[in-house]
Motif scaffolding. Structure first.
Motif, PDB file in Angstrom:
ATOM      1  N   VAL A   1       0.829  -1.202   0.000  1.00  0.00           N
ATOM      2  CA  VAL A   1       0.000   0.000   0.000  1.00  0.00           C
ATOM      3  C   VAL A   1       0.866   1.256   0.000  1.00  0.00           C
ATOM      4  O   VAL A   1       1.786   1.383   0.803  1.00  0.00           O
ATOM      5  CB  VAL A   1      -0.955   0.004   1.208  1.00  0.00           C
ATOM      6  CG1 VAL A   1      -1.580   1.370   1.391  1.00  0.00           C
ATOM      7  CG2 VAL A   1      -2.036  -1.042   1.030  1.00  0.00           C
TER       8      VAL A   1
ATOM      9  N   MET B   1      -9.991   0.081  -1.594  1.00  0.00           N
ATOM     10  CA  MET B   1      -9.195  -1.095  -1.236  1.00  0.00           C
ATOM     11  C   MET B   1      -9.970  -2.371  -1.468  1.00  0.00           C
ATOM     12  O   MET B   1     -11.179  -2.437  -1.249  1.00  0.00           O
ATOM     13  CB  MET B   1      -8.830  -1.036   0.250  1.00  0.00           C
ATOM     14  CG  MET B   1      -7.470  -0.465   0.533  1.00  0.00           C
ATOM     15  SD  MET B   1      -7.143  -0.496   2.289  1.00  0.00           S
ATOM     16  CE  MET B   1      -5.977  -1.819   2.369  1.00  0.00           C
TER      17      MET B   1
ATOM     18  N   GLU C   1      -5.272  -4.637  -1.131  1.00  0.00           N
ATOM     19  CA  GLU C   1      -4.583  -3.815  -2.123  1.00  0.00           C
ATOM     20  C   GLU C   1      -5.420  -2.585  -2.462  1.00  0.00           C
ATOM     21  O   GLU C   1      -6.642  -2.617  -2.401  1.00  0.00           O
ATOM     22  CB  GLU C   1      -4.373  -4.620  -3.402  1.00  0.00           C
ATOM     23  CG  GLU C   1      -3.216  -5.580  -3.313  1.00  0.00           C
ATOM     24  CD  GLU C   1      -3.148  -6.468  -4.531  1.00  0.00           C
ATOM     25  OE1 GLU C   1      -2.103  -6.460  -5.189  1.00  0.00           O
ATOM     26  OE2 GLU C   1      -4.146  -7.156  -4.816  1.00  0.00           O
ATOM     27  N   ILE C   2      -4.710  -1.526  -2.862  1.00  0.00           N
ATOM     28  CA  ILE C   2      -5.433  -0.364  -3.341  1.00  0.00           C
ATOM     29  C   ILE C   2      -5.680  -0.560  -4.828  1.00  0.00           C
ATOM     30  O   ILE C   2      -4.740  -0.716  -5.614  1.00  0.00           O
ATOM     31  CB  ILE C   2      -4.647   0.922  -3.064  1.00  0.00           C
ATOM     32  CG1 ILE C   2      -4.680   1.188  -1.561  1.00  0.00           C
ATOM     33  CG2 ILE C   2      -5.246   2.093  -3.821  1.00  0.00           C
ATOM     34  CD1 ILE C   2      -3.913   2.384  -1.130  1.00  0.00           C
TER      35      ILE C   2
END
Lengths: 271, 254
Positions: B26, B220, B224-225
């Motif tokens: 991130v 998100m 994960e973004i």
């Protein structure tokens, strides 16, 4: 309604327990005779005006001995419980907070101690160190701290990951402060309940060891000890056993009931 | 730039002894006075990320830069200084309070711990703080279970604001409250933001709320973004199918 009755009953038991404690300290003032003075003209005498509960095999006043014995029994009980409570709480909190290997090590030690039958272990320890008051205290505390250590460890573990602990940490609280201000106030009530319930069993344990001749040594008056000395006269002079037995019974009962009602009062789920 | 997250990774070990990544690579940044949103479904790692920023959970690898200084691993006094500047409002207001600590004591904690003021002074100060968030001083002597969720959340916000931090993280701060109280709390946060100009990170599962108050939204999914939305109209801007899915689900209900 139920709640109110329980509260009143609890307050009543609390008053009773406190009066027993206070009475045990001023009891010697009420004793009509010296608990250690023997009177060979009045051996194994039935209760009379001079000796309200009769006399024992060497002519000592049973009533006076019970009054003096109260102080011995109660003060050892509270001293011992205070000792094991503090020690258990500290060790348990350390185990619960640190966790990991420290926790495992401490818990295995308590497992080992708990795997012995407690009275037998106490007898063995006192037997090795020699009979006497200090050794009794030592032997019993060696066993009893494990109970409080385990209980406080579980309680600490159950709340140490709560959000309010995190909030306290974010408010700049040091670990010690987190323990004293956030953890202790929230785990203290089950511990106090356990303590109150244990007063009775602790008294019985001390009386038991004295009964076996390992605790308080004669001629000092102590209830368990008195039972031991009177054992041989059970058929001919039952008052030697009845009165000290009653004293133990009543006091243990009061503290047991107090512990039970305390649990009800402190824990809202039980009402 | 006040806070920067660089390649943050965090994994937990579950009951089957398998490692499971809660936060993966991130990257995030927060400027002075900005409000950013982190949006995603439950279990996507947004709360873990918040806890990482608050140093309540340690990162496996990656770096946190606070005001340009590497603040990934802090201890003792440094951590205390960090907490003077970074505060968090938790999701469930009731569990943020120790059941046996009065509201007044809860509020006074940081000011006494950070040695900002003495106990007497702090007592007066926290009374004023309570009035700032619309509660009367009488609440100082109450226990947390005597207050409603909305009132408690106000108390939490009052304490955060009182410390005067650079960053306040709102971790689902309104999701435990009912709709009308949610609006009051959001309004309160908005007013306070205009007064004291702190940066904030707003974590929520509700894109609509995030759209209203955030300058930038990170979406998100499983740690994960997946998308960063910078414009105001996210409906038009959203590209990633997951964001669209989130939008659709919130549109159904509103």
């Amino acid at each position: 309604m139920m709640k109110k009755i329980k509260r009143i009953f609890f307050l009543f038991m609390l008053c009773l327990a406190f009066s027993i404690i206070i009475f045990s300290f001023i009891a010697p003032k009420f004793a009509p005779n010296d608990p250690l003075v023997t009177d060979f003209q009045n051996v194994l005498r039935e209760p009379t005006d001079k000796y309200p509960f009769g006399t024992d095999q060497v002519g000592r006043c049973i009533y006076s001995r019970i009054l003096y014995g109260a102080k011995t029994t109660l003060s050892i009980t509270f001293l011992l419980l205070g000792l094991v409570f503090l020690f258990g709480l500290i060790i348990g909190t350390i185990a619960g907070m640190i966790g990991g290997k420290v926790d495992t090590a401490i818990m295995r030690i308590t497992d080992i101690i708990l795997s012995f039958p407690d009275m037998v272990l106490a007898i063995a320890v006192v037997g090795m160190l020699g009979p006497g008051l200090v050794n009794t205290v030592l032997a019993l505390s060696l066993i009893w701290w494990t109970k409080y250590a385990r209980l406080s460890r579980v309680l600490v573990m159950s709340i140490k990951n709560r959000e309010y602990i995190d909030a306290g940490r974010m408010a700049g609280g040091s670990p010690l402060k987190l323990i004293t201000r956030y953890i202790f106030p929230n785990i203290i009530s089950p511990l106090v309940v356990q303590l109150a319930i244990d007063i009775g069993s602790m008294m019985l344990a001390i009386a038991g060891l004295s009964f076996l001749g390992l605790g308080v040594q004669p001629p000092a008056p102590e209830w368990g000890n008195m039972l031991n000395e009177g054992r041989a006269y059970m058929q001919t002079a039952p008052w030697l056993l009845i009165y000290p037995g009653m004293a133990i019974f009543i006091v243990v009962c009061v503290f047991n009931v107090l512990g039970d009602t305390l649990r009800d009062v402190l824990d809202p789920k039980h009402i | 730039m006040i806070l920067e997250l660089n390649n943050i990774n965090k994994s937990f070990i579950n009951n089957d002894k398998q490692s499971f990544a809660a936060v993966k690579n991130v990257n995030m940044h927060l400027g002075k006075g900005e409000c950013i949103g982190i949006v995603g479904e439950s279990g996507c790692g947004k709360s873990t990320l918040a806890r990482i920023i608050c140093h309540l959970t340690y990162v496996d690898n990656g770096n946190i830069f606070f005001k340009g200084r590497n603040s990934t691993r802090l201890k003792g006094k440094e951590l205390k200084d960090y907490y003077k500047n970074v505060q968090m409002v938790f999701q469930d207001p009731l569990s943020t309070f120790s059941p046996r600590m009065k509201i007044g004591d809860y509020l006074m904690e940081p000011f006494v711990n950070f040695k900002i003021m003495g106990k007497k002074e702090a007592r007066k100060y926290v009374g004023d703080l309570l009035e700032n968030v619309g509660l009367s001083k009488e609440y100082l002597n109450r226990y947390p279970n005597e207050l409603s969720g909305g009132q408690l959340q106000r108390v939490v916000i009052a304490r955060c604001i009182g410390i005067n931090p650079e960053i306040i993280i709102f971790d689902e701060a309104t999701s435990c409250l009912d709709v009308s109280i949610q609006n009051q709390i959001l309004k309160l946060i908005f007013e306070l933001r205009q007064k004291s100009n702190f940066s904030s990170i707003f974590i929520t599962h509700d894109l609509a709320i995030a759209e209203n108050i955030c300058d930038r939204i990170y979406v998100m999914k499983s740690g994960e973004i997946v998308e960063v939305l910078e414009e105001n109209n996210i409906v038009r801007e959203a590209q990633h199918p997951y964001t669209k899915l989130l939008l659709e689900s919130s549109l159904v209900f509103s």
